[in-house]
Design a protein around this motif. Structure first.
Motif, PDB file in Angstrom:
ATOM      1  N   ALA A 132      -7.612  -4.167   1.848  1.00  0.00           N
ATOM      2  CA  ALA A 132      -6.903  -2.929   1.515  1.00  0.00           C
ATOM      3  C   ALA A 132      -6.652  -2.093   2.776  1.00  0.00           C
ATOM      4  CB  ALA A 132      -7.660  -2.113   0.474  1.00  0.00           C
ATOM      5  N   GLN A 133      -6.231  -2.792   3.841  1.00  0.00           N
ATOM      6  CA  GLN A 133      -5.958  -2.145   5.119  1.00  0.00           C
ATOM      7  C   GLN A 133      -4.719  -2.773   5.754  1.00  0.00           C
ATOM      8  OE1 GLN A 133      -9.347  -2.503   7.712  1.00  0.00           O
ATOM      9  NE2 GLN A 133     -10.705  -1.335   6.370  1.00  0.00           N
ATOM     10  N   TYR A 134      -3.905  -1.947   6.370  1.00  0.00           N
ATOM     11  CA  TYR A 134      -2.774  -2.467   7.123  1.00  0.00           C
ATOM     12  C   TYR A 134      -3.265  -3.280   8.321  1.00  0.00           C
ATOM     13  CZ  TYR A 134       0.699   0.489   4.731  1.00  0.00           C
ATOM     14  OH  TYR A 134       1.528   1.072   3.802  1.00  0.00           O
ATOM     15  N   TYR A 135      -2.645  -4.428   8.531  1.00  0.00           N
ATOM     16  CA  TYR A 135      -2.888  -5.281   9.711  1.00  0.00           C
ATOM     17  C   TYR A 135      -4.373  -5.567   9.915  1.00  0.00           C
ATOM     18  CZ  TYR A 135       1.960  -4.037  10.371  1.00  0.00           C
ATOM     19  OH  TYR A 135       3.307  -3.854  10.168  1.00  0.00           O
ATOM     20  N   ALA A 136      -5.003  -6.072   8.851  1.00  0.00           N
ATOM     21  CA  ALA A 136      -6.451  -6.323   8.884  1.00  0.00           C
ATOM     22  C   ALA A 136      -6.817  -7.675   9.478  1.00  0.00           C
ATOM     23  CB  ALA A 136      -7.036  -6.207   7.478  1.00  0.00           C
ATOM     24  N   HIS A 137      -5.851  -8.578   9.604  1.00  0.00           N
ATOM     25  CA  HIS A 137      -6.180  -9.893  10.171  1.00  0.00           C
ATOM     26  C   HIS A 137      -6.694  -9.700  11.596  1.00  0.00           C
ATOM     27  CE1 HIS A 137      -5.900 -13.989  11.595  1.00  0.00           C
ATOM     28  NE2 HIS A 137      -5.619 -14.399  10.377  1.00  0.00           N
ATOM     29  N   PRO A 138      -7.838 -10.296  11.937  1.00  0.00           N
ATOM     30  CA  PRO A 138      -8.430 -10.039  13.264  1.00  0.00           C
ATOM     31  C   PRO A 138      -7.563 -10.507  14.433  1.00  0.00           C
ATOM     32  CG  PRO A 138      -9.592 -11.818  12.121  1.00  0.00           C
ATOM     33  CD  PRO A 138      -8.683 -11.185  11.111  1.00  0.00           C
ATOM     34  N   ARG A 139      -6.621 -11.407  14.189  1.00  0.00           N
ATOM     35  CA  ARG A 139      -5.762 -11.881  15.277  1.00  0.00           C
ATOM     36  C   ARG A 139      -4.370 -11.255  15.264  1.00  0.00           C
ATOM     37  NH1 ARG A 139      -4.376 -16.898  15.252  1.00  0.00           N
ATOM     38  NH2 ARG A 139      -5.166 -17.570  13.228  1.00  0.00           N
ATOM     39  N   LEU A 155       9.033   5.406  11.933  1.00  0.00           N
ATOM     40  CA  LEU A 155       8.484   4.686  10.785  1.00  0.00           C
ATOM     41  C   LEU A 155       8.450   3.202  11.123  1.00  0.00           C
ATOM     42  CD1 LEU A 155       7.601   4.397   7.807  1.00  0.00           C
ATOM     43  CD2 LEU A 155      10.043   4.363   7.196  1.00  0.00           C
ATOM     44  N   ILE A 156       7.259   2.619  11.103  1.00  0.00           N
ATOM     45  CA  ILE A 156       7.109   1.181  11.334  1.00  0.00           C
ATOM     46  C   ILE A 156       6.981   0.497   9.980  1.00  0.00           C
ATOM     47  CG2 ILE A 156       5.679  -0.633  12.329  1.00  0.00           C
ATOM     48  CD1 ILE A 156       4.847   1.297  14.508  1.00  0.00           C
ATOM     49  N   LEU A 157       7.842  -0.497   9.755  1.00  0.00           N
ATOM     50  CA  LEU A 157       7.855  -1.210   8.481  1.00  0.00           C
ATOM     51  C   LEU A 157       7.534  -2.684   8.679  1.00  0.00           C
ATOM     52  CD1 LEU A 157      11.138   0.190   6.850  1.00  0.00           C
ATOM     53  CD2 LEU A 157       8.769   0.801   6.267  1.00  0.00           C
ATOM     54  N   GLY A 158       6.541  -3.176   7.936  1.00  0.00           N
ATOM     55  CA  GLY A 158       6.341  -4.608   7.797  1.00  0.00           C
ATOM     56  C   GLY A 158       7.085  -5.086   6.566  1.00  0.00           C
ATOM     57  N   SER A 159       6.878  -6.337   6.198  1.00  0.00           N
ATOM     58  CA  SER A 159       7.510  -6.850   4.981  1.00  0.00           C
ATOM     59  C   SER A 159       6.582  -6.656   3.788  1.00  0.00           C
ATOM     60  CB  SER A 159       7.870  -8.328   5.158  1.00  0.00           C
ATOM     61  OG  SER A 159       6.743  -9.050   5.639  1.00  0.00           O
ATOM     62  N   MET A 160       5.399  -7.285   3.840  1.00  0.00           N
ATOM     63  CA  MET A 160       4.363  -7.177   2.814  1.00  0.00           C
ATOM     64  C   MET A 160       3.040  -7.533   3.490  1.00  0.00           C
ATOM     65  SD  MET A 160       3.125  -6.795  -0.302  1.00  0.00           S
ATOM     66  CE  MET A 160       4.598  -6.571  -1.286  1.00  0.00           C
ATOM     67  N   PRO A 161       1.961  -6.777   3.234  1.00  0.00           N
ATOM     68  CA  PRO A 161       0.678  -7.129   3.853  1.00  0.00           C
ATOM     69  C   PRO A 161       0.264  -8.565   3.545  1.00  0.00           C
ATOM     70  CG  PRO A 161       0.556  -4.962   2.832  1.00  0.00           C
ATOM     71  CD  PRO A 161       1.873  -5.547   2.419  1.00  0.00           C
ATOM     72  N   GLY A 176       2.843  10.780  15.761  1.00  0.00           N
ATOM     73  CA  GLY A 176       4.139  10.782  15.097  1.00  0.00           C
ATOM     74  C   GLY A 176       4.614   9.447  14.579  1.00  0.00           C
ATOM     75  N   ILE A 177       3.665   8.557  14.263  1.00  0.00           N
ATOM     76  CA  ILE A 177       4.025   7.219  13.786  1.00  0.00           C
ATOM     77  C   ILE A 177       3.616   7.082  12.324  1.00  0.00           C
ATOM     78  CG2 ILE A 177       3.671   4.740  14.084  1.00  0.00           C
ATOM     79  CD1 ILE A 177       2.936   5.361  17.032  1.00  0.00           C
ATOM     80  N   ALA A 178       4.569   6.726  11.484  1.00  0.00           N
ATOM     81  CA  ALA A 178       4.306   6.456  10.073  1.00  0.00           C
ATOM     82  C   ALA A 178       4.319   4.948   9.841  1.00  0.00           C
ATOM     83  CB  ALA A 178       5.344   7.142   9.196  1.00  0.00           C
ATOM     84  N   LEU A 179       3.662   4.526   8.765  1.00  0.00           N
ATOM     85  CA  LEU A 179       3.470   3.098   8.519  1.00  0.00           C
ATOM     86  C   LEU A 179       3.710   2.812   7.042  1.00  0.00           C
ATOM     87  CD1 LEU A 179       2.553   0.738  10.361  1.00  0.00           C
ATOM     88  CD2 LEU A 179       0.221   1.115   9.533  1.00  0.00           C
ATOM     89  N   TRP A 180       4.509   1.756   6.783  1.00  0.00           N
ATOM     90  CA  TRP A 180       4.736   1.327   5.403  1.00  0.00           C
ATOM     91  C   TRP A 180       5.264  -0.101   5.436  1.00  0.00           C
ATOM     92  CZ3 TRP A 180       8.195   4.190   1.245  1.00  0.00           C
ATOM     93  CH2 TRP A 180       7.564   4.086  -0.007  1.00  0.00           C
ATOM     94  N   ASP A 181       5.680  -0.600   4.256  1.00  0.00           N
ATOM     95  CA  ASP A 181       6.282  -1.928   4.152  1.00  0.00           C
ATOM     96  C   ASP A 181       7.597  -1.828   3.411  1.00  0.00           C
ATOM     97  OD1 ASP A 181       4.401  -3.995   5.291  1.00  0.00           O
ATOM     98  OD2 ASP A 181       3.029  -2.953   3.941  1.00  0.00           O
ATOM     99  N   PHE A 233       0.831  -1.204   0.000  1.00  0.00           N
ATOM    100  CA  PHE A 233       0.000   0.000   0.000  1.00  0.00           C
ATOM    101  C   PHE A 233       0.870   1.261   0.000  1.00  0.00           C
ATOM    102  CE2 PHE A 233      -2.563  -2.920   2.939  1.00  0.00           C
ATOM    103  CZ  PHE A 233      -3.168  -3.556   1.871  1.00  0.00           C
ATOM    104  N   ALA A 234       0.207   2.382  -0.171  1.00  0.00           N
ATOM    105  CA  ALA A 234       0.879   3.674  -0.003  1.00  0.00           C
ATOM    106  C   ALA A 234       1.218   3.867   1.474  1.00  0.00           C
ATOM    107  CB  ALA A 234      -0.021   4.804  -0.493  1.00  0.00           C
ATOM    108  N   PRO A 235       2.253   4.642   1.779  1.00  0.00           N
ATOM    109  CA  PRO A 235       2.596   4.864   3.186  1.00  0.00           C
ATOM    110  C   PRO A 235       1.540   5.700   3.896  1.00  0.00           C
ATOM    111  CG  PRO A 235       3.920   6.267   1.761  1.00  0.00           C
ATOM    112  CD  PRO A 235       3.166   5.341   0.859  1.00  0.00           C
ATOM    113  N   ILE A 236       1.406   5.454   5.191  1.00  0.00           N
ATOM    114  CA  ILE A 236       0.567   6.270   6.064  1.00  0.00           C
ATOM    115  C   ILE A 236       1.510   7.194   6.819  1.00  0.00           C
ATOM    116  CG2 ILE A 236      -1.088   6.265   7.955  1.00  0.00           C
ATOM    117  CD1 ILE A 236      -2.098   4.975   5.311  1.00  0.00           C
TER     118      ILE A 236
END
Length: 223
Positions: free
Chosen positions: A90-97, A76-82, A127-132, A65-68
């Motif tokens: 179409a949401q970051y960290y959408a898995h309910p668990r 900046l918090i980075l995951g690998s890939m949603p 002050g937290i940004a989010l991307w992968d 996704f685009a960065p938040i």
């Protein structure tokens, strides 16, 4: 002549059986893509597919996704890939668990916002940004360990950092995100920290253990 005819009949029967098996496998593959059962038409060809194709093990092209990012982000918090659930929603960290959203809310001493938009606003206000790390890759299923190394293409993280010089640190959500970041961008001029993954696949880390590690890295600055 009779003997030759008999051998010809045996050969024909063997060839027909082989083609029935081939046809059964083709139909099973088509069935996986269309209905996901692996069984349609098998009764017509009178053959069993002993190992139906599992669609979860087919490589899928994934795009992040685009960065938040809000005004004056510090971290900046980075995951690998949603994962699959996130890509579908179409949401970051959408898995309910996935523990990410409740974890961050608790660290910030806030109630967990009920909507996705409110959760993004919570990050930006603090002050937290989010991307992968990855922009594209091929991966069957959701596990980071299943990402095909040759298919990885990174996001333009150095460009993001150059545009937002207020970012002081990068927190990698999981070892795979950290490894990918170091592979593509080993010389970033900000502090980089690997944190345990909030994914439900990281079941050996309880919420309490995650909270301790993440709180030390993400604690808000003093007022």
């Amino acid at each position: 002549v009779e003997r030759s005819r008999g051998l010809g009949d045996v050969y024909k029967r063997q060839l027909a059986a082989e083609w029935r098996e081939v046809l059964a496998r083709v139909l099973a593959v088509l069935d996986v893509y269309v209905l996901g059962t692996g069984r349609i038409f098998q009764h017509k060809v009178k053959a069993r597919v002993t190992q139906p194709l599992d669609p979860l093990h087919l490589p899928t092209a994934c795009n992040s996704f685009a960065p938040i990012i809000g005004h004056q982000p510090r971290t900046l918090i980075l995951g690998s890939m949603p994962g699959v659930a996130s890509l579908d929603a179409a949401q970051y960290y959408a898995h309910p668990r996935n523990r990410f959203w409740p974890l961050v809310a608790q660290i910030l001493a806030l109630e967990l916002p009920p909507t996705y938009e409110a959760r993004l606003d919570m990050l930006c206000r603090h002050g937290i940004a989010l991307w992968d790390v990855l922009a594209q890759c091929e991966r069957p299923g959701s596990l980071d360990s299943s990402i095909r190394a040759a298919s990885q293409e990174p996001n333009a993280i150095p460009t993001l950092l150059a545009q937002h010089t207020s970012i002081q640190s990068i927190l990698c959500n999981g070892r795979h995100a950290y490894t990918a970041l170091q592979k593509f961008f080993p010389d970033l001029k900000v502090a980089v920290l690997a944190l345990p993954s909030t994914s439900p696949a990281n079941a050996r880390w309880s919420f309490e253990r995650l909270l301790g590690e993440w709180r030390a890295a993400l604690k808000p600055p003093p007022a």
